[in-house]
Design an enzyme around this catalytic site. Structure first.
Site, PDB file in Angstrom:
ATOM      1  N   SER A 208       0.713  -1.314  -0.031  1.00 58.22           N
ATOM      2  CA  SER A 208      -0.010  -0.004   0.074  1.00 58.22           C
ATOM      3  C   SER A 208       0.913   1.411   0.006  1.00 58.22           C
ATOM      4  O   SER A 208       0.477   2.213  -0.534  1.00 58.22           O
ATOM      5  CB  SER A 208      -0.924   0.064   1.136  1.00 58.22           C
ATOM      6  OG  SER A 208      -0.250  -0.112   2.223  1.00 58.22           O
ATOM      7  N   HIS A 236      -5.239  -3.974  -1.416  1.00 60.86           N
ATOM      8  CA  HIS A 236      -5.207  -3.064  -2.483  1.00 60.86           C
ATOM      9  C   HIS A 236      -4.962  -3.804  -3.638  1.00 60.86           C
ATOM     10  O   HIS A 236      -4.334  -3.199  -4.661  1.00 60.86           O
ATOM     11  CB  HIS A 236      -3.906  -2.165  -2.057  1.00 60.86           C
ATOM     12  CG  HIS A 236      -3.819  -1.335  -0.985  1.00 60.86           C
ATOM     13  ND1 HIS A 236      -4.662  -0.184  -1.018  1.00 60.86           N
ATOM     14  CD2 HIS A 236      -3.483  -1.571   0.475  1.00 60.86           C
ATOM     15  CE1 HIS A 236      -4.827   0.490   0.146  1.00 60.86           C
ATOM     16  NE2 HIS A 236      -4.033  -0.370   1.185  1.00 60.86           N
ATOM     17  N   LYS A 267     -12.557  -0.969   0.800  1.00 64.20           N
ATOM     18  CA  LYS A 267     -11.648  -0.124  -0.391  1.00 64.20           C
ATOM     19  C   LYS A 267     -12.540  -0.119  -1.545  1.00 64.20           C
ATOM     20  O   LYS A 267     -13.377   0.471  -1.601  1.00 64.20           O
ATOM     21  CB  LYS A 267     -10.322  -0.696  -0.453  1.00 64.20           C
ATOM     22  CG  LYS A 267      -9.511  -0.385   0.866  1.00 64.20           C
ATOM     23  CD  LYS A 267      -8.179  -0.858   0.758  1.00 64.20           C
ATOM     24  CE  LYS A 267      -7.312  -0.234   1.986  1.00 64.20           C
ATOM     25  NZ  LYS A 267      -7.524  -0.525   3.370  1.00 64.20           N
TER      26      LYS A 267
END
Length: 421
Positions: A208, A236, A267
């Site tokens: 990240s 991610h 996310k």
């Protein structure tokens, strides 16, 4: 006289009484905390929170003033945080299933939507089963302790996310840390770990802070050679890496070689909250029995479950959103590199603009906001000392014009502060 003194002691007012000792201790604590906070400010690493007065998206309004701020620092990779179908699904779940369960899962906190979402996650990742957590931090905190014993070993990339590091600290397995994405060092550690019963290699799929992608093909080859298992954190990566957005294992063609995946719903998959583990069914069954964050945390709220479920539906119906990321990421990276900036990582929407100096990163980020671009400077302890950067994150809902405006602002600010010649 002795009676008056005894009365004062009973009321906690005498010298050396528990109350006066408590006041002194509290005063000393305050002094130490204020000194530490001042040290953080002086080091230029103070982290301020800007308050947003609108929904998450490529354009924001801040309470401090300024409308139409361009947002380049959210993990909203696919723009689903404000997608109308995702919001509608959350509202419908809230109306049907209530605000929350007021319970953990095994007591009276499991609803049909929780089971449906777990089945959908497993199907999306092409795994046997899945288990929901309040966050991926909780998923990482819960897996290593439940799975590994003092007879086992875990081998962790040195730049793994803090939640992986903390989860490993909680377990009693033998711990090895290998140099970041260094396969020679990992092999040496695997050779040393052969004396242990079970070996688990743990890595972020996409890192990240640096925007680089783990060499999963090589990791899986070494795992096969030394009879180890592979665990990846896909926070991610889930939703946008790989042909169908399934993550780094799909991107690199090793879906059948990765045993355990932890990831987030907070996310790309709606952006609300929640995390999960997916993998072999016996492992998931064990986590339901032994994983402390799962056993002692309330169930995910129905609205969050509704958001994530609809986000997965959208991804499994079409890969168009996931595929839209590549061109926009390449546009930003190529234009920033041409302007003279150093961008860490490769082909990932996390685009760290490397500056080195913490103060420079903080000042440039503030100046960018003055130009209508919302980005954040990262410095120690979030990243190593001397590696401060401004992390830019591209979203599928950014337009080409948004990206070009961001690059122009970076160029102006970089020249102003001496980051560019």
């Amino acid at each position: 006289m002795w009676r008056r003194a005894a009365g004062r002691l009973l009321r906690g007012g005498g010298a050396g009484s528990p109350r006066s000792a408590s006041v002194a201790a509290a005063a000393e604590l305050r002094r130490r905390l204020e000194k530490e906070l001042e040290d953080i400010r002086c080091a230029g690493t103070w982290k301020s929170e800007r308050v947003i007065a609108s929904r998450q998206g490529p354009h924001l309004r801040l309470t401090a003033g300024g409308a139409g701020i361009l947002n380049f620092c959210a993990n909203n990779y696919l723009g689903l945080s404000s997608h109308p179908e995702v919001i509608r699904a959350a509202t419908e779940a809230l109306e049907k299933f209530g605000a929350g369960l007021s319970s953990v899962r095994f007591i009276c906190g499991t609803q049909s939507i929780h089971k449906d979402l777990e089945e959908k996650i497993a199907r999306f990742h092409q795994r046997e089963d899945a288990i929901l957590y309040a966050s991926c931090f909780d998923a990482n905190a819960g897996i290593f302790e439940a799975l590994l014993t003092p007879e086992d070993a875990v081998l962790s990339d040195e730049l793994n996310h803090a939640s992986i590091i903390d989860g490993i600290r909680l377990c009693k397995a033998n711990k090895y840390r290998y140099k970041h994405m260094d396969m020679q060092d990992l092999e040496a550690k695997l050779q040393d770990a052969q004396k242990h019963r079970l070996r688990l290699v743990a890595t972020d799929g996409a890192f990240s802070m640096d925007g680089d992608i783990a060499p999963l093909r090589e990791i899986c080859q070494l795992a096969q050679k030394y009879d180890a298992l592979v665990f990846i954190d896909e926070c991610h990566a889930t939703g946008f890496l790989g042909p169908n957005g399934r993550g780094t294992d799909e991107l690199l063609g090793v879906m059948d070689k990765v045993t355990i995946i932890n990831s987030t719903l907070g996310k790309a998959l709606g952006g609300a909250a929640g995390g999960y583990t997916t993998g072999p069914k016996p492992l998931i069954d064990l986590l339901r029995q032994r994983s402390r964050p799962y056993l002692f945390s309330n169930s995910l709220p129905p609205a969050v479950v509704g958001c994530a479920s609809k986000a997965l539906d959208l991804l499994m119906e079409s890969n168009a959103i996931a595929q839209s990321m590549a061109a926009k990421t390449q546009r930003f990276r190529s234009k920033m590199t041409a302007a003279g900036f150093t961008i860490s990582g490769k082909d990932h929407p996390i685009c760290p603009v490397m500056l080195g100096d913490a103060r420079l990163a903080a000042v440039m980020a503030e100046d960018m906001l003055n130009r209508g671009i919302y980005v954040i400077g990262f410095s120690y302890p979030v990243v190593p000392k001397g590696k401060a950067r401004i992390r830019v994150q591209i979203s599928a809902v950014h337009s080409d014009e948004d990206i070009d405006r961001c690059v122009e602002a970076f160029t102006e600010v970089g020249r102003k502060h001496g980051a560019l010649s």
